[in-house]
Design a protein around this motif. Structure first.
Motif, PDB file in Angstrom:
ATOM      1  N   TRP A  28       0.758  -1.202   0.034  1.00  0.00           N
ATOM      2  CA  TRP A  28      -0.120  -0.030  -0.053  1.00  0.00           C
ATOM      3  C   TRP A  28       0.859   1.322  -0.089  1.00  0.00           C
ATOM      4  CZ3 TRP A  28      -0.556   4.220   2.922  1.00  0.00           C
ATOM      5  CH2 TRP A  28      -1.985   5.207   2.463  1.00  0.00           C
ATOM      6  N   LEU A  29       2.017   1.296   0.968  1.00  0.00           N
ATOM      7  CA  LEU A  29       2.786   2.563   0.715  1.00  0.00           C
ATOM      8  C   LEU A  29       3.525   2.691  -0.268  1.00  0.00           C
ATOM      9  CD1 LEU A  29       4.523   1.825   4.173  1.00  0.00           C
ATOM     10  CD2 LEU A  29       2.958   3.601   3.667  1.00  0.00           C
ATOM     11  N   GLN A  30       3.932   1.440  -1.113  1.00  0.00           N
ATOM     12  CA  GLN A  30       4.588   1.741  -2.511  1.00  0.00           C
ATOM     13  C   GLN A  30       3.468   2.215  -3.508  1.00  0.00           C
ATOM     14  OE1 GLN A  30       5.080  -2.055  -5.067  1.00  0.00           O
ATOM     15  NE2 GLN A  30       7.433  -1.486  -5.038  1.00  0.00           N
ATOM     16  N   GLY A  31       2.215   1.752  -3.364  1.00  0.00           N
ATOM     17  CA  GLY A  31       1.032   2.169  -4.103  1.00  0.00           C
ATOM     18  C   GLY A  31       0.645   3.860  -3.746  1.00  0.00           C
ATOM     19  N   ALA A  32       1.012   4.229  -2.593  1.00  0.00           N
ATOM     20  CA  ALA A  32       0.962   5.817  -2.422  1.00  0.00           C
ATOM     21  C   ALA A  32       2.163   6.336  -2.486  1.00  0.00           C
ATOM     22  CB  ALA A  32       0.726   5.656  -0.921  1.00  0.00           C
ATOM     23  N   GLY A  33       3.205   5.863  -3.314  1.00  0.00           N
ATOM     24  CA  GLY A  33       4.431   6.605  -3.938  1.00  0.00           C
ATOM     25  C   GLY A  33       5.541   6.688  -3.182  1.00  0.00           C
ATOM     26  N   ALA A  34       5.766   5.627  -1.789  1.00  0.00           N
ATOM     27  CA  ALA A  34       6.830   5.754  -1.065  1.00  0.00           C
ATOM     28  C   ALA A  34       7.847   4.631  -1.865  1.00  0.00           C
ATOM     29  CB  ALA A  34       6.607   5.173   0.417  1.00  0.00           C
ATOM     30  N   SER A  35       9.350   5.138  -1.742  1.00  0.00           N
ATOM     31  CA  SER A  35      10.377   4.137  -1.966  1.00  0.00           C
ATOM     32  C   SER A  35      10.596   3.042  -1.385  1.00  0.00           C
ATOM     33  CB  SER A  35      11.650   4.948  -2.356  1.00  0.00           C
ATOM     34  OG  SER A  35      11.805   5.563  -1.136  1.00  0.00           O
ATOM     35  N   ALA A  36      11.331   2.244  -1.662  1.00  0.00           N
ATOM     36  CA  ALA A  36      11.824   0.950  -0.883  1.00  0.00           C
ATOM     37  C   ALA A  36      12.632   1.427   0.258  1.00  0.00           C
ATOM     38  CB  ALA A  36      12.685   0.002  -1.673  1.00  0.00           C
ATOM     39  N   GLY A  37      13.365   2.318   0.334  1.00  0.00           N
ATOM     40  CA  GLY A  37      14.086   2.767   1.259  1.00  0.00           C
ATOM     41  C   GLY A  37      13.404   3.667   2.287  1.00  0.00           C
ATOM     42  N   PHE A  38      12.390   4.359   1.870  1.00  0.00           N
ATOM     43  CA  PHE A  38      11.514   5.056   2.559  1.00  0.00           C
ATOM     44  C   PHE A  38      10.323   4.053   3.538  1.00  0.00           C
ATOM     45  CE2 PHE A  38       7.938   8.231   3.178  1.00  0.00           C
ATOM     46  CZ  PHE A  38       8.175   8.950   4.342  1.00  0.00           C
ATOM     47  N   ILE A  39       9.954   3.069   2.875  1.00  0.00           N
ATOM     48  CA  ILE A  39       8.991   2.126   3.147  1.00  0.00           C
ATOM     49  C   ILE A  39       9.754   1.353   4.417  1.00  0.00           C
ATOM     50  CG2 ILE A  39       7.993  -0.163   2.774  1.00  0.00           C
ATOM     51  CD1 ILE A  39       7.514   0.978   0.204  1.00  0.00           C
ATOM     52  N   GLY A  40      11.109   0.971   4.162  1.00  0.00           N
ATOM     53  CA  GLY A  40      11.834   0.127   5.403  1.00  0.00           C
ATOM     54  C   GLY A  40      11.812   1.225   6.631  1.00  0.00           C
ATOM     55  N   LEU A  41      12.221   2.611   6.193  1.00  0.00           N
ATOM     56  CA  LEU A  41      12.335   3.492   7.383  1.00  0.00           C
ATOM     57  C   LEU A  41      11.023   3.698   8.072  1.00  0.00           C
ATOM     58  CD1 LEU A  41      13.773   5.658   8.627  1.00  0.00           C
ATOM     59  CD2 LEU A  41      13.046   7.443   7.007  1.00  0.00           C
ATOM     60  N   LEU A  42       9.941   3.699   7.306  1.00  0.00           N
ATOM     61  CA  LEU A  42       8.592   3.718   7.777  1.00  0.00           C
ATOM     62  C   LEU A  42       8.092   2.560   8.759  1.00  0.00           C
ATOM     63  CD1 LEU A  42       6.302   5.348   4.985  1.00  0.00           C
ATOM     64  CD2 LEU A  42       7.070   6.579   7.161  1.00  0.00           C
ATOM     65  N   LEU A  43       8.425   1.499   8.202  1.00  0.00           N
ATOM     66  CA  LEU A  43       8.046   0.196   8.773  1.00  0.00           C
ATOM     67  C   LEU A  43       9.031   0.064  10.096  1.00  0.00           C
ATOM     68  CD1 LEU A  43       7.382  -2.147   5.764  1.00  0.00           C
ATOM     69  CD2 LEU A  43       5.650  -0.981   7.510  1.00  0.00           C
ATOM     70  N   GLY A  44      10.189   0.405   9.990  1.00  0.00           N
ATOM     71  CA  GLY A  44      11.224   0.423  10.953  1.00  0.00           C
ATOM     72  C   GLY A  44      10.945   1.028  12.244  1.00  0.00           C
ATOM     73  N   LEU A  45      10.782   2.311  11.779  1.00  0.00           N
ATOM     74  CA  LEU A  45      10.242   3.247  12.834  1.00  0.00           C
ATOM     75  C   LEU A  45       9.105   2.943  13.677  1.00  0.00           C
ATOM     76  CD1 LEU A  45      11.287   6.860  11.163  1.00  0.00           C
ATOM     77  CD2 LEU A  45      12.371   5.706  13.082  1.00  0.00           C
ATOM     78  N   GLY A  46       8.041   2.482  12.782  1.00  0.00           N
ATOM     79  CA  GLY A  46       6.944   2.247  13.206  1.00  0.00           C
ATOM     80  C   GLY A  46       6.923   1.036  14.469  1.00  0.00           C
ATOM     81  N   MET A  47       7.716   0.142  13.989  1.00  0.00           N
ATOM     82  CA  MET A  47       7.837  -1.048  15.028  1.00  0.00           C
ATOM     83  C   MET A  47       8.585  -0.600  16.132  1.00  0.00           C
ATOM     84  SD  MET A  47       8.468  -4.251  12.564  1.00  0.00           S
ATOM     85  CE  MET A  47       7.994  -5.366  13.921  1.00  0.00           C
ATOM     86  N   ALA A  48       9.525   0.298  16.214  1.00  0.00           N
ATOM     87  CA  ALA A  48      10.222   0.911  17.192  1.00  0.00           C
ATOM     88  C   ALA A  48       9.453   1.725  18.218  1.00  0.00           C
ATOM     89  CB  ALA A  48      11.447   2.004  16.689  1.00  0.00           C
ATOM     90  N   VAL A  49       8.600   2.535  17.570  1.00  0.00           N
ATOM     91  CA  VAL A  49       7.493   3.435  18.171  1.00  0.00           C
ATOM     92  C   VAL A  49       6.509   2.453  18.947  1.00  0.00           C
ATOM     93  CG1 VAL A  49       5.473   4.930  17.927  1.00  0.00           C
ATOM     94  CG2 VAL A  49       7.421   5.340  16.798  1.00  0.00           C
ATOM     95  N   ARG A  50       6.208   1.278  18.603  1.00  0.00           N
ATOM     96  CA  ARG A  50       5.337   0.403  19.232  1.00  0.00           C
ATOM     97  C   ARG A  50       5.807   0.149  20.854  1.00  0.00           C
ATOM     98  NH1 ARG A  50       4.230  -4.789  15.186  1.00  0.00           N
ATOM     99  NH2 ARG A  50       3.626  -3.674  13.250  1.00  0.00           N
ATOM    100  N   CYS A  51       7.141   0.304  20.986  1.00  0.00           N
ATOM    101  CA  CYS A  51       7.712   0.173  22.270  1.00  0.00           C
ATOM    102  C   CYS A  51       7.231   1.025  23.149  1.00  0.00           C
ATOM    103  CB  CYS A  51       9.344   0.364  22.057  1.00  0.00           C
ATOM    104  SG  CYS A  51      10.163   0.126  23.439  1.00  0.00           S
ATOM    105  N   LEU A  52       7.180   2.377  22.708  1.00  0.00           N
ATOM    106  CA  LEU A  52       6.531   3.371  23.554  1.00  0.00           C
ATOM    107  C   LEU A  52       5.141   3.475  23.770  1.00  0.00           C
ATOM    108  CD1 LEU A  52       8.439   6.436  21.736  1.00  0.00           C
ATOM    109  CD2 LEU A  52       9.135   5.244  23.964  1.00  0.00           C
TER     110      LEU A  52
END
Length: 381
Positions: A28-52
């Motif tokens: 879905w993020l790819q369909g919204a125009g996000a690049s592979a690197g940005f997708i990895g950043l978004l997913l990684g940051l998202g999972m880290a934020v789960r901690c908080l």
């Protein structure tokens, strides 16, 4: 509604949304125009934020009576955040909404798991039987959303998230009888710091962080990797569904097959399955080996999660259970996968599917960590 029925519906609705989010959100993020690197950043940051999010929410739940109101508020807030994705898709918007979604939405599952752990003690809930409906729904989402994505586009990924969260919000208002209650001691939940000081908790978190964290590349990039190898979304959905089907069998027959296993034994079995699985997935995308690797999900995730539930509900039952559930969700299922997912996003462009071998290396220390019982003090007594 009985606790078993309510929790079966809760797990079913939550994991239908999660079965949409986990394998397909990158698409879905790819369909919204996000690049592979940005997708990895978004997913990684998202999972880290789960901690908080998990630590913040679960630290506020100090008695069993807080569980249902917390789930209700989290479900409604999650529905609002994912609805906002319809009209706000710039890079900044994707970053902000992804962080909000992971902060709020991911906290639903530790709250639900904490309720399940409470009912294991309160009404002798058969956890495996309730939890397996989540796995069934996860498979349903894999298959249905995969086909909808193939035929009608990635917007159906977002539609699936919003619909399941709307139904989950409605469920949160359904009464449960008996309601979650505190143990007879009446003591309030221990603080996170007090739980961390319990014997075995630190080692338990390290073991489960390595095992759950090793799934990071699979969760974040398997759909993209397999798509680049020529598999369409429907086939990817079948592969994900096969893994969860194996998981369902483990949950269904948990008491019969694994009821006598210790938490350490379950976690060790999870480590062996994870090591074999990531080595296979890193070596080949041949259909036969992909099928075998997906069957190993029953161990890499199923045994690991059941080992964690056994440790929390058995060896830490009582006032430490809520804090342990928060730490498990935040650290083992949030921070550790998030860090490994960000690393995967950096390595994937150059390593491709061989990034799975990094995940295999991550689980190797578990064999040494589990050479003795998790809770040495309890084992000696």
């Amino acid at each position: 509604m009985t606790p078993a029925n309510w929790l079966s519906l809760f797990f079913g609705l939550y994991f239908f949304s999660f079965g949409t989010f986990l394998p397909y959100w990158a698409l879905w993020l790819q369909g919204a125009g996000a690049s592979a690197g940005f997708i990895g950043l978004l997913l990684g940051l998202g999972m880290a934020v789960r901690c908080l999010g998990n630590l913040g929410v679960m630290s506020c739940i100090r008695t069993a009576t807080h569980l249902v109101p917390a789930i209700r508020g989290l479900a409604l807030a999650s529905l609002l955040v994912f609805t906002a994705f319809y009209g706000w898709q710039s890079s900044v918007a994707l970053l902000v909404l992804t962080l909000l979604a992971n902060l709020i939405y991911s906290s639903l599952i530790p709250a639900g798991e904490a309720m399940a752990c409470r009912y294991i003690v309160q009404v002798q809930l058969d956890y495996g039987r309730a939890r397996l409906w989540g796995s069934v729904a996860f498979i349903g989402a894999n298959l249905v959303v995969g086909m909808l994505n193939d035929h009608f586009g990635s917007q159906w990924i977002l539609h699936g998230m919003v619909l399941s969260l709307a139904l989950l919000s409605l469920l949160s208002f359904a009464p449960i009888s008996p309601a979650p209650q505190e143990p007879a001691t009446g003591r309030r939940a221990a603080s996170l710091l007090q739980v961390l000081k319990r014997p075995g908790v630190g080692r338990f978190l390290l073991v489960t962080s390595l095992l759950q964290g090793s799934h990071a590349f699979y969760y974040g990039f398997s759909a993209l990797h397999w798509q680049q190898q020529g598999y369409n979304s429907s086939i990817i959905g079948y592969l994900w569904g096969l893994g969860v089907l194996a998981e369902i069998l483990v949950f269904m027959f948990y008491k019969r097959w694994l009821g006598h296993w210790s938490a350490s034994g379950l976690l060790m079995a999870g480590m062996i399955c994870a090591l074999c699985r990531w080595l296979l997935l890193g070596a080949t995308t041949d259909p036969f080996w992909l099928v075998l690797a997906q069957v190993l999900h029953a161990g890499s995730f199923g045994f690991t999660h059941l080992g964690a539930v056994r440790f929390i509900s058995g060896e830490l039952a009582g006032e430490a259970a809520f804090g342990a559930q928060a730490l498990y969700a935040a650290v083992s299922s949030g921070l550790a996968p998030g860090l490994l997912l960000m690393l995967s996003g950096l390595l994937y462009p150059s390593l491709g599917g061989h990034t799975y071998w990094l995940m295999a290396a991550a689980v190797l220390p578990v064999a040494w960590l589990l050479t003795g019982p998790l809770n040495k003090e309890q084992a000696q007594s």
